[in-house]
Write a protein that holds these residues in place. Structure first.
Motif, PDB file in Angstrom:
ATOM      1  N   ASN A   3     -12.865  22.557 -13.225  1.00 19.88           N
ATOM      2  CA  ASN A   3     -11.908  22.749 -14.321  1.00 19.88           C
ATOM      3  C   ASN A   3     -12.475  23.636 -15.420  1.00 19.88           C
ATOM      4  O   ASN A   3     -11.737  24.408 -16.051  1.00 19.88           O
TER       5      ASN A   3
ATOM      6  N   GLU B  29      -5.254  28.916 -11.273  1.00 20.49           N
ATOM      7  CA  GLU B  29      -4.981  27.514 -10.953  1.00 20.49           C
ATOM      8  C   GLU B  29      -5.658  27.143  -9.647  1.00 20.49           C
ATOM      9  O   GLU B  29      -5.998  27.991  -8.818  1.00 20.49           O
ATOM     10  N   ARG B  30      -5.842  25.835  -9.499  1.00 21.36           N
ATOM     11  CA  ARG B  30      -6.467  25.344  -8.277  1.00 21.36           C
ATOM     12  C   ARG B  30      -5.438  25.301  -7.153  1.00 21.36           C
ATOM     13  O   ARG B  30      -4.261  25.043  -7.378  1.00 21.36           O
TER      14      ARG B  30
ATOM     15  N   SER C 100     -10.770  27.072 -16.687  1.00 20.85           N
ATOM     16  CA  SER C 100     -10.461  27.231 -18.111  1.00 20.85           C
ATOM     17  C   SER C 100     -11.031  28.534 -18.653  1.00 20.85           C
ATOM     18  O   SER C 100     -10.360  29.252 -19.418  1.00 20.85           O
TER      19      SER C 100
END
Length: 735
Positions: free
Chosen positions: A715, A731-732, A719
């Motif tokens: 994360n 995004e994942r 970010s």
């Protein structure tokens, strides 16, 4: 063919004050305009508008409507013009005729698009004057009566259109008799074998049941009159198409139907309806669940009646409709019946018709909603959804009645209350209990919508709703959200293009060249660039003619990673690069499984410590570890035996990296890839693989396989990537 004096006599039979001179003038003008034109049947074309006018005289309509019917094809099929008709017959009649004229000058991509645009034009005209609809329905009815003269291919298309649109529209306007005939005629041409079978069975059943029907009529009439009620009792038979539709819907045979015959009780006053109901229910046992009160809660097409089913004489199920004579006229003639009590539509001005008719209120609201759709195909689709006729009645917590199509969900309910409530809905309560938003609503449900400001409806809702209003609103909201995303990306691309060309960017300068770029607003322009429909260089050249972007111009980026120096960003659509393979031989630190089985991570996205995980057993292959949010798990919903309860071994997972995949959308300029790889390297991430795709010249989409320590580490990298100006989306990916 009807003669001139016969038309006048038909109108004068119910309107002695009819304008005879106007009717004669219209007859002569239309006859001359159509001249020697012939119909497919070989009859003079002029016979058709006369038959349409005759159908409308049966509805006892005013002079202007009858004249419009006689003239309705003149602008479309003859040399007559709107200006000429207005000069000879006045503005009102000219507007009616023009509203009935199809669009034929525009070049449509498809027949469906043309059909949708013509129907939009019709409904807009109907919203201004409902007489346009009455003429159009009569026109369609006569065309259906003579459809057997039309070539087969065209015949099927017209019948389908009638069944999908015009018959339901007649029903929505309360014109049940016209709807029944339109449906049966369409049924006859679309499914001739089924039509023949139903017709034969109905004829046989009617012959066998004749005495029983007379007996029930006689018993009902005797019981009601014995209690002092002045009434009429009439037997009725269901129409062929409604019988076929019920057989299809419930998957039953003709012999299993118990409501082919029914009876109408017609009384003088509303209170007599309830007195008659009391007589019926105290004389014969009522069938539970079969009573409906459409007098206190009318349908949206103004239909009012009491419905009940009892076990009548001879232990037969008897369906009853109890209504007043006025209600019966409204049920048969629908919106046209309002003119019967006002001596013509000319007296229904100043919104009087809209105040009196629920059907016309619905029509005005529907047209207002549907005209927001730009796409004619979608307009047609939403119109069909709005023409559902089977309804459920639900309530807001404050007692407001909301009528919805059968099968509607709380999402439909939310949009029926207000578009803003639908867009912000996040949950609901049905009858005081929390329920899923996709629950099917039933009659009498009280629905409370839970909303949250700032929400955007998921695009998937579009396939879950059944009302045209909800579907149109969801589609608009989804488009707006997507448009905002593309507009943001487009603005970023354009601003950076100006910077690389060493030119000053300003909104005012770009606004000044919007006409040259064929865009109405800055948002339109940026969305076009973001979607790859327009190059940023075109915008630059429109503002600064002759300006160019130096491909070697440096961008504010971090130093390039030497591992990527050899990766060329040329015209290739897709680029793959590989740095190093993960250590496939290392043991995966998972507890809760038999270590004799091979274990691997999900191929698309992997899993990292911090994820809730689940194992899926594949016989002969081992166990695959998925994060619990992975959409791939839906494929195993019906195979619970393959699910294995697993957890991370936190101690063993320390000092180990795990696979994850991220998806990026970046501005396509020199140094972008170096910035991305530098960020990942600076934050201790390890790149295992990169896939790049260039859907448009100005931006690139990347899928990067990483090796990270845990979810917190992943994360943090995402970010940091999102914070860079060259990254539009990060995004994942959960495989």
């Amino acid at each position: 063919m009807m003669r001139q004096y016969e038309l006048v006599e038909r109108v004068k039979s119910y309107n002695p004050d009819a304008d005879e001179e106007l009717l004669n003038r219209a007859y002569v003008y239309a006859m001359k305009a159509h001249g020697a034109q012939k119909r497919a049947s070989g009859d003079p074309y002029f016979a058709h508008p006369l038959e349409v006018a005759a159908i409308l005289t049966d509805l006892k309509l005013d002079d202007a409507t009858i004249v419009a019917a006689v003239l309705h094809d003149t602008i479309e099929d003859t040399a007559a013009t709107r200006e000429e008709i207005e000069k000879l017959f006045g503005h009102k009649i000219a507007a009616l005729v023009e509203g009935l004229t199809k669009i034929k000058k525009l070049d449509f991509v498809s027949t469906k698009a043309k059909q949708g645009e013509n129907f939009r034009k019709l409904l807009l005209a109907v919203a201004q004057d409902v007489r346009v609809l009455l003429v159009k329905l009569a026109d369609r009815l006569h065309n259906m009566r003579t459809l057997h003269y039309v070539p087969e291919e065209k015949r099927k298309r017209i019948a389908e259109e009638t069944l999908d649109i015009y018959a339901p529209l007649a029903g929505r306007m309360g014109m049940q008799g016209m709807r029944d005939e339109l449906e049966d005629l369409s049924f006859k041409h679309l499914l001739p074998d089924a039509y023949a079978m139903i017709s034969k069975r109905l004829a046989e059943l009617t012959e066998r049941s004749g005495k029983a029907i007379q007996t029930i009529e006689r018993d009902l009439l005797r019981q009601l009159r014995a209690r002092g009620l002045q009434c009429d009792v009439k037997g009725r038979r269901k129409h062929g198409y409604s019988i076929w539709r019920k057989m299809e819907r419930k998957n039953i045979s003709f012999e299993q139907l118990s409501d082919i015959f029914g009876f109408r009780v017609l009384v003088d006053k509303i209170e007599d309806c309830y007195l008659a109901l009391g007589v019926v229910h105290t004389t014969w046992p009522m069938v539970p669940g079969r009573f409906k009160d459409y007098i206190s809660t009318p349908k949206q097409n103004d239909y009012r009646s009491l419905h009940t089913t009892v076990i009548g004489p001879g232990s037969q199920r008897v369906e009853l409709q109890i209504r007043t004579q006025t209600m019966h006229k409204l049920a048969e003639y629908g919106i046209a019946a309002h003119a019967l009590y006002k001596e013509g539509f000319d007296t229904l001005v100043g919104g009087a018709l809209e105040q009196e008719s629920l059907a016309y209120q619905w029509l005005k609201r529907t047209v207002a909603l549907l005209t927001e759709e730009d796409n004619p195909d979608e307009f047609l689709e939403h119109t069909k959804l709005e023409l559902f006729h089977d309804q459920v009645f639900c309530f807001t917590p404050k007692g407001r009645l909301i009528a919805l199509p059968r099968g509607a969900t709380p999402i439909d309910f939310a949009y029926a209350v207000h578009t803003g409530i639908g867009n912000s809905a996040v949950g609901c309560k049905v009858n005081g209990r929390t329920a899923p938003l996709i629950s099917e609503l039933a009659n009498g449900d009280e629905v409370e919508i839970i909303s949250a400001p700032g929400q955007t409806p998921p695009a998937a809702w579009e396939s879950l709703v059944v009302t045209g209003k909800a579907r149109a609103a969801i589609r608009r909201a989804t488009r707006a959200a997507t448009r905002r995303q593309y507009a943001g990306l487009g603005r970023q691309i354009v601003e950076r293009a100006f910077a690389r060309a060493e030119k000053t960017y300003a909104d005012d300068k770009v606004k000044a060249v919007l006409p040259r770029l064929a865009r109405a607003s800055l948002d339109d322009l940026f969305a076009s660039v973001g979607r790859g429909e327009m190059a940023s260089s075109d915008v630059l050249k429109a503002v600064y003619p002759g300006a160019t972007i130096d491909p070697k111009a440096p961008a504010p980026t971090a130093p390039q990673d030497p591992d990527w120096v050899g990766l060329k960003k040329d015209k290739n659509v897709k680029v793959k690069a590989q740095k190093r393979k993960p250590d496939d031989g290392a043991a995966i630190p998972i507890t809760g499984l038999d270590h004799d089985l091979p274990v691997r991570f999900a191929p698309d996205g992997g899993a990292v410590p911090g994820d809730r995980i689940v194992g899926i057993l594949t016989p002969g292959e081992g166990i695959t570890i998925y994060p619990i949010q992975s959409p791939a798990l839906a494929a195993f919903d019906n195979e619970p035996d393959r699910w294995v309860d697993v957890r991370w071994d936190e101690e063993a997972a320390r000092n180990r990296r795990f696979p994850a995949r991220i998806a990026l959308r970046s501005v396509n300029e020199p140094g972008t890839l170096a910035q991305i790889t530098s960020i990942i390297a600076e934050h201790d991430g390890n790149i295992d693989n990169i896939e790049m795709r260039r859907p448009a010249p100005d931006f690139t989409e990347l899928a990067i396989d990483l090796a990270v320590w845990d979810l917190k580490h992943l994360n943090a990298i995402i970010s940091q990537l999102r914070a860079r100006p060259v990254i539009n989306r990060a995004e994942r990916v959960n495989g």
